[in-house]
Design an enzyme around this catalytic site. Structure first.
Site, PDB file in Angstrom:
ATOM      1  NE  ARG A  59      35.102  59.715  38.614  1.00 53.55           N
ATOM      2  CZ  ARG A  59      34.153  60.660  38.703  1.00 53.55           C
ATOM      3  NH1 ARG A  59      32.919  60.333  39.053  1.00 53.55           N
ATOM      4  NH2 ARG A  59      34.439  61.908  38.435  1.00 53.55           N
ATOM      5  CE1 TYR A 112      38.564  36.868  50.370  1.00 54.28           C
ATOM      6  CE2 TYR A 112      37.400  38.946  50.113  1.00 54.28           C
ATOM      7  CZ  TYR A 112      38.569  38.223  50.085  1.00 54.28           C
ATOM      8  OH  TYR A 112      39.731  38.839  49.764  1.00 54.28           O
ATOM      9  CG  ASP A 184      30.015  36.590  47.055  1.00 52.78           C
ATOM     10  OD1 ASP A 184      30.141  36.010  45.958  1.00 52.78           O
ATOM     11  OD2 ASP A 184      30.970  37.116  47.651  1.00 52.78           O
ATOM     12  CE  LYS A 209      38.987  35.494  44.061  1.00 52.23           C
ATOM     13  NZ  LYS A 209      38.753  36.901  44.136  1.00 52.23           N
TER      14      LYS A 209
END
Ligand code: PLP
Length: 393
Positions: A59, A112, A184, A209
């Protein structure tokens, strides 16, 4: 000369991998182990407390994931980086790391849709004030920053209308107000834009993406100074939005061809935009590379290329979209972007599904707006495909 020093295409291929290559392998291994063994109790303790480099538990860190983080860090020219299970995890974990009740965020109305929901739903619940400005109205944004700003959050180009904000100008204003400036950079990719060079503090990506590029792995990543990345990493290691090592491997493999893909996607995006502009049935075409685009000059100033994303609206609205999109052959009609396959989708079903029609209209997204993510196919085939689809409209 080192593997980290070449031009950006060379870095995409070579950078960040050397530390995890074992047994002479030329490719990064997928380390799936959840935990790491220590026979020496003191060494284990030193690694666990951060006095010594190493891995303890999946983790927190993982060698394959670290190679991915390193490659993006080098491409963005940053001091440090950390990664996440998705792009949204990168965005939300970063905002929640720094924001406290009573703080104020300045951003744009057409981020977004998922990001927009954080601004309009989750942050107000935490008593964080959010001022959302029209993208491109730099004066209004500067006025909002002056009223108080803990975080200035920008997405440029935006999803799906590819509007542009002047990063250098806004970063300067944000810094003067003591704000943390976050960009972003998903649409531009490090091939076309490096926000840290333009004055931003942090740059993030939905790696799902363009970075991965094959629509087969989810991920998010953020880069900046060590001082800023450490608390973000700490928030993520405790809250647990960790990148999976298999995803890291696929993203790393995808990134080797990042420059080639982005270049071909741009060639195709330009050709599609030019084709659409000539169609009587097309109402509007949005692409920052077009001289007619409202922010073309800013895009030219801060981007090395205009990218593979565009959008358009049809005079017949959604009814026309219902006919046009199923007619296309070389197209996924899907809620993703940045992949090697050309992908079309109405913004109301994809990027802005979370918003109401009224909310979409307010940010300039008509119900019939179609987002196009140009793939890497041969340009002539994509244009022929559009010709036959429009002929049948
Ligand atoms: N940022 C932008 C610009 C996006 O387009 C998306 C998703 O479409 C995200 C962030 C969120 O990324 P993810 O789907 O990996 O959570």
């Amino acid at each position: 000369m080192t593997k980290e020093q070449g031009n950006i295409g060379t870095k995409s291929v070579w950078a960040g991998e050397a530390d995890v290559l074992v047994h002479g392998a030329t490719q990064v291994p997928v380390v799936v182990s959840v935990a790491y063994n220590y026979d020496d109790m003191d060494e284990w303790y030193d690694v666990a407390t951060g006095k010594k480099q190493g891995h303890i538990y999946g983790r927190n860190t993982n060698p394959t994931v670290q190679a991915f983080e390193e490659k993006v860090r080098i491409l963005e020219g940053a001091e440090a980086s950390t990664s996440f299970s998705t792009g949204m995890a990168a965005i939300s974990n970063t905002l929640y790391t720094f924001l406290r009740p009573g703080d104020r965020v300045v951003s744009i109305k057409d981020t977004y849709g998922g990001t927009n929901k954080i601004f309009t739903e989750f942050l107000p619940n935490m008593d964080v004030d959010v001022a959302l400005c029209d993208t491109g109205n730099h004066e209004k944004m500067e006025a909002e920053i002056e009223k108080g700003c803990k975080i200035l959050y920008l997405e440029t180009p935006t999803n799906p209308t590819v509007k542009i904000t002047d990063i250098e100008r806004m970063a300067k204003k944000g810094k003067e107000a003591g704000a943390l400036v976050i960009i972003d950079n998903t649409f531009a990719t490090p091939i076309n834009q490096n926000p840290l060079e333009l004055g931003a503090d942090l740059v993030l990506h939905s790696a799902t993406k363009f970075l991965g590029g094959h629509a087969d792995a989810l991920g998010g990543v953020i880069c900046g100074s060590k001082e800023l990345i450490e608390p973000i990493y700490h928030y993520r290691e405790i809250n647990g939005a960790t990148m999976d090592p298999w995803a890291a491997y696929l993203l790393l493999r995808g990134m080797k061809t990042l420059k080639l893909r982005v270049k071909q996607q741009e060639i195709n995006a330009v050709a599609i935009a030019e084709f659409l502009l000539k169609q009587d049935l097309v109402e509007d075409v949005y692409y920052p590379g077009l001289k007619t685009h409202v922010n073309h000059d800013i895009a030219k100033k801060q981007m090395r290329g205009f990218g593979g994303m565009l959008s358009f609206s049809l005079k017949g609205g959604m009814d026309a979209v219902r006919i046009l999109l199923p007619n296309l052959v070389y197209a996924n009609r899907a809620a993703n972007l940045g992949a090697v396959e050309t992908t079309y989708g109405p913004a109301r079903t994809t990027s802005h599904i979370e918003c109401t029609p009224e909310e979409r209209a307010k940010v300039g997204i008509p119900e019939g707006l179609v987002r196009v993510s140009a793939g890497i196919e041969d340009t002539e085939d994509l244009i022929k495909d559009l010709e036959q689809a429009f002929a049948n409209l």
